[in-house]
Design a protein around this motif. Structure first.
Motif, PDB file in Angstrom:
ATOM      1  N   CYS A 345      32.066 111.441  43.743  1.00 17.38           N
ATOM      2  CA  CYS A 345      32.375 111.080  42.357  1.00 17.38           C
ATOM      3  C   CYS A 345      31.463 111.784  41.358  1.00 17.38           C
ATOM      4  CB  CYS A 345      32.240 109.573  42.150  1.00 17.38           C
ATOM      5  SG  CYS A 345      33.513 108.625  43.002  1.00 17.38           S
ATOM      6  N   ARG A 350      36.790 115.031  38.726  1.00 12.94           N
ATOM      7  CA  ARG A 350      37.344 114.118  37.731  1.00 12.94           C
ATOM      8  C   ARG A 350      36.382 113.937  36.575  1.00 12.94           C
ATOM      9  NH1 ARG A 350      39.033 108.659  39.925  1.00 12.94           N
ATOM     10  NH2 ARG A 350      37.017 108.952  40.899  1.00 12.94           N
ATOM     11  N   PHE A 354      36.117 108.108  34.352  1.00 13.27           N
ATOM     12  CA  PHE A 354      36.558 107.666  35.676  1.00 13.27           C
ATOM     13  C   PHE A 354      35.851 108.417  36.789  1.00 13.27           C
ATOM     14  CE2 PHE A 354      40.052 106.733  32.694  1.00 13.27           C
ATOM     15  CZ  PHE A 354      39.871 105.363  32.694  1.00 13.27           C
ATOM     16  N   ALA A 383      34.842  96.396  38.330  1.00 15.53           N
ATOM     17  CA  ALA A 383      36.043  96.735  37.567  1.00 15.53           C
ATOM     18  C   ALA A 383      36.299  95.683  36.502  1.00 15.53           C
ATOM     19  CB  ALA A 383      37.240  96.821  38.498  1.00 15.53           C
ATOM     20  N   ILE A 391      34.527 102.402  37.127  1.00 17.77           N
ATOM     21  CA  ILE A 391      34.147 101.487  38.205  1.00 17.77           C
ATOM     22  C   ILE A 391      33.214 102.238  39.139  1.00 17.77           C
ATOM     23  CG2 ILE A 391      36.321 102.143  39.315  1.00 17.77           C
ATOM     24  CD1 ILE A 391      36.262  99.736  40.987  1.00 17.77           C
ATOM     25  N   PRO A 393      31.307 101.403  43.033  1.00 17.70           N
ATOM     26  CA  PRO A 393      30.965 100.414  44.048  1.00 17.70           C
ATOM     27  C   PRO A 393      29.457 100.265  44.164  1.00 17.70           C
ATOM     28  CG  PRO A 393      31.686 102.467  45.076  1.00 17.70           C
ATOM     29  CD  PRO A 393      31.843 102.648  43.597  1.00 17.70           C
ATOM     30  N   ALA A 397      24.908  96.697  50.319  1.00 22.44           N
ATOM     31  CA  ALA A 397      25.141  96.381  51.723  1.00 22.44           C
ATOM     32  C   ALA A 397      25.027  97.624  52.607  1.00 22.44           C
ATOM     33  CB  ALA A 397      26.515  95.748  51.900  1.00 22.44           C
ATOM     34  N   SER A 449      34.413  89.619  34.223  1.00 20.95           N
ATOM     35  CA  SER A 449      35.169  89.436  35.457  1.00 20.95           C
ATOM     36  C   SER A 449      34.185  89.296  36.610  1.00 20.95           C
ATOM     37  CB  SER A 449      36.099  90.618  35.660  1.00 20.95           C
ATOM     38  OG  SER A 449      35.661  91.456  36.688  1.00 20.95           O
ATOM     39  N   PRO A 450      34.495  88.709  37.719  1.00 22.95           N
ATOM     40  CA  PRO A 450      35.796  88.117  37.966  1.00 22.95           C
ATOM     41  C   PRO A 450      35.863  86.638  37.572  1.00 22.95           C
ATOM     42  CG  PRO A 450      34.530  88.164  39.970  1.00 22.95           C
ATOM     43  CD  PRO A 450      33.649  88.719  38.898  1.00 22.95           C
ATOM     44  N   ASP A 451      34.748  86.065  37.099  1.00 18.63           N
ATOM     45  CA  ASP A 451      34.764  84.631  36.808  1.00 18.63           C
ATOM     46  C   ASP A 451      35.804  84.259  35.772  1.00 18.63           C
ATOM     47  OD1 ASP A 451      32.308  83.656  38.233  1.00 18.63           O
ATOM     48  OD2 ASP A 451      31.532  85.337  37.100  1.00 18.63           O
TER      49      ASP A 451
END
Ligand code: FES
Ligand code: FES
Lengths: 457, 168
Positions: A345, A350, A354, A383, A391, A393, A397, A449-451
């Motif tokens: 990315c 791109r 984005f 997102a 966005i 990631p 982890a 988001s996401p709450d």
């Protein structure tokens, strides 16, 4: 000698009495909650725009909760403060506040009932807001949905849990007063200064604070901290590899990203998400003022920026793939991680927002402290709900603390040409464990988001 | 040569260390449960577990997970003896084309291993990074709630409401 001590005693009493007079604020009588129809529609709309300048929703809305109903935990070095309910609910909100009570809160940081407010509510900035604008803000807030919701009690250490102590804080650090035009500057500059220093309260995050939590006067906009993120310097010490210009700042604040600087993240995403609602003239005024604070880049900085531009126009293929992330020097291990996990990315075809930013341009990599880089690597950029958005990631982890440190070291040396951050490792561990708290939100910040998916209003 | 521990078995694989774990799983180990959707960490079709946490295998260079515990959907059970997560997805018929499902199951598995009594809201939040272009989200959510109850040894009669509400 006895006379001397009596004198001292009298002096103390007089001082205490003086302080009590200064600290004591009368309650302002409650009113019957005004009807919606009593407010002019144009005034309400003006208030809506002003509320986005003030970013009111960010603190006064709990993720997933109703707008302006408060209850958001604001961690401070002195304990946790919960934001208040500023919906027009008569019991738990400001439904019984008169306009005078609202204006006094903005101007002096005093509640309707006379209690002092904590400076987590940036009245040291809001004091500059004009009566006219307060009127519009009042009209806007008093016409929101009333929500009955009482925020939890603040958790502060003694003696800061006693509100009259705040009068002492104000005595030391607070200067009440309306905005004063600087006649040597243009009308646009003054408009920008009024918005930035007043309602916009940029300095609340972008100015470092002293031991008592007040903005350090000598370091105005020199870079501060907010919700676990470093708020970059907006003065001449800005870490942006390509210096900000009026136009890039204007575009960034409006759309939340700029090709020379990347995407707004952390609490700044909320700010840019809100600022998109401003009229062009105000946006431009803000940019004009802030650019004047950053002052002209030095010739060396301008030359370095030119170099970066040249590099970006040639450098398409990226650097050759280093072999292993487990052997070799930290830098070569970090390089291997970058090539394998980030380059798709960040060195791809791109364009932003984005695609990822080329790190030559990144203020985060060039910054004094590693905190923002750590936050982004571990938690990414979630997102936005319901529409396209940048966005990234998170890699918490996937990467161990050592691997994150190797990666950051590589990015520092390669892209910012600065030595690896010395204290990165402890900070990575503390951020991952949650010992150091970081708020993570989507790029528009607003939806949290996401709450907030499915929130009713 | 990399040594990878997948579903409890150790494998020596001869790949470029920077190869995404997803390619190694699919091409070298023939574990085709994890899917390639975007290759950018944006869809979740490639989700597997590493040391108990859900990760995008498309963005995880194989060299970073040497010596760590990798679990794929194949590690949750077999066709003849499906594990609780797989059983729940079959029961709820929570797949249309099925492309996203392995990733969904792995992210849900990671959640339930960390938080066995996850509330429906936790499930919804945890699955947020995974996309389903067929739109079977409601069934997927029900299946995960069902898996949670199965794992906790609950029978069909005392299932949580979200899992108990009919199909559709
Ligand atoms: S293929 Fe990995 S997230 Fe889409
Ligand atoms: S079932 Fe087709 S993508 Fe989810």
């Amino acid at each position: 000698m006895k006379r001397f001590w009596i004198g001292v005693l009298i002096l103390i009493v007089v001082c205490l009495a003086g302080f009590a007079v200064y600290a004591w604020k009368p309650a302002i009588d409650p009113i019957e909650p005004p009807q919606r129809t009593s407010f002019d529609q144009a005034l309400i709309e003006k208030g809506a725009v002003l509320a986005s300048v003030g970013n009111c929703t960010a603190c006064h809305t709990k993720p997933g909760g109703k707008s302006f109903a408060g209850g958001l935990a604001v961690p401070t070095p002195f304990g946790t403060i919960y934001s208040t309910n500023i919906t027009p609910d008569p019991k738990t909100g400001i439904g019984r506040w008169s306009e005078a009570a609202f204006s006094r809160a903005m101007r002096e940081g005093v509640e309707r009932d006379g209690d002092h407010l904590y400076p987590a509510f940036p009245f040291d900035h809001f004091t500059l807001v004009s009566d006219e604008d307060n009127k519009a803000l009042y009209a806007y807030l008093m016409t929101r949905h009333a929500v009955e919701s009482r925020p939890p009690a603040n958790e502060l250490t003694f003696p800061l849990n006693l509100r009259f102590v705040l009068a002492g804080w104000k005595l030391l650090f607070f200067h009440k007063g309306a905005y004063r035009e600087d006649t040597a500057q243009s009308a646009e500059w003054n408009r920008g200064a009024y918005l930035v220093e007043g309602l916009g309260h940029c300095g609340a995050c972008h100015t470092p604070r002293n031991a008592l939590g007040a903005e350090r006067k000598g370091a105005h906009l020199a870079g501060g901290e907010a919700e676990g993120w470093d708020a970059f310097a907006l003065d001449r010490s800005s870490s942006a590899p390509v210096p900000w210009t009026h136009d890039s700042l204007d575009a960034y604040l409006r759309q939340g990203w700029h090709a020379d600087h990347g995407v707004a993240n952390g609490p700044m995403a909320e700010v840019t998400g809100n600022l998109g609602r401003l009229p062009d003239s105000d946006m431009s005024a803000i940019a004009t003022y802030l650019i004047s604070r950053m002052s002209e880049p030095t010739p060396e900085r301008a030359a370095a920026a030119e170099d970066i531009r040249k590099k970006l126009s040639i450098d398409q293929g990226g650097t050759p793939i280093p072999a292993s992330a487990t052997t070799g020097s930290p830098t070569s291990r970090g390089g291997a991680i970058y090539q394998a996990a980030c380059a798709t990315c960040h060195d791809g075809s791109r364009p932003q927002p984005f695609g990822g930013i080329d790190f030559h341009l990144s203020s985060t990599i060039a910054a004094r402290e590693p905190q923002n880089a750590i936050n982004v690597v571990l938690f990414g950029l979630p997102a936005t709900s319901g529409r396209e958005s940048p966005i990234m990631p998170g890699f918490a982890a996937t990467l161990t603390d050592d691997q994150v440190a190797d990666l950051l070291g590589y990015l520092r040396e390669t892209y910012a040409q600065k030595p690896a951050w010395a204290d990165a490792k402890t900070k990575i561990a503390d951020t991952r464990s949650g010992k150091y708290r970081v708020s993570v939100g989507p790029s528009d910040g607003i939806e949290r988001s996401p709450d907030n998916v499915g929130a009713k209003d | 040569m990399l040594k990878l521990n997948v579903n409890g078995t150790s494998h020596d694989v001869d790949v470029d260390p920077a190869t995404p774990l997803l390619y190694v799983l699919r091409n070298d180990l023939k574990l085709n449960g994890a899917k390639f959707g975007c290759g950018l960490g944006q869809c979740g079709a490639c989700t597997v577990m590493v040391d108990g946490k859900a990760v995008f295998s498309c963005l995880t260079p194989a060299m970073l997970v040497e010596g760590r515990e990798i679990k794929t959907v194949e590690g949750l059970g077999t066709i003849d003896a499906p594990g609780p997560m797989q059983k729940a997805f079959i029961e709820q018929q929570a797949a249309q084309c099925g492309y996203c499902i392995a990733g969904m199951m792995m992210r849900a598995q990671a959640l339930l291993e960390a938080k066995p009594d996850a509330a429906d809201a936790d499930i919804r939040q945890a699955l947020e990074p995974n996309l389903c272009r067929c739109g079977t989200h409601m069934r997927i959510l029900r299946a995960v709630a069902r898996a949670r109850d199965l794992m906790q040894g609950k029978s069909a009669d005392n299932m949580a409401p979200a899992a108990a509400t009919g199909r559709g």
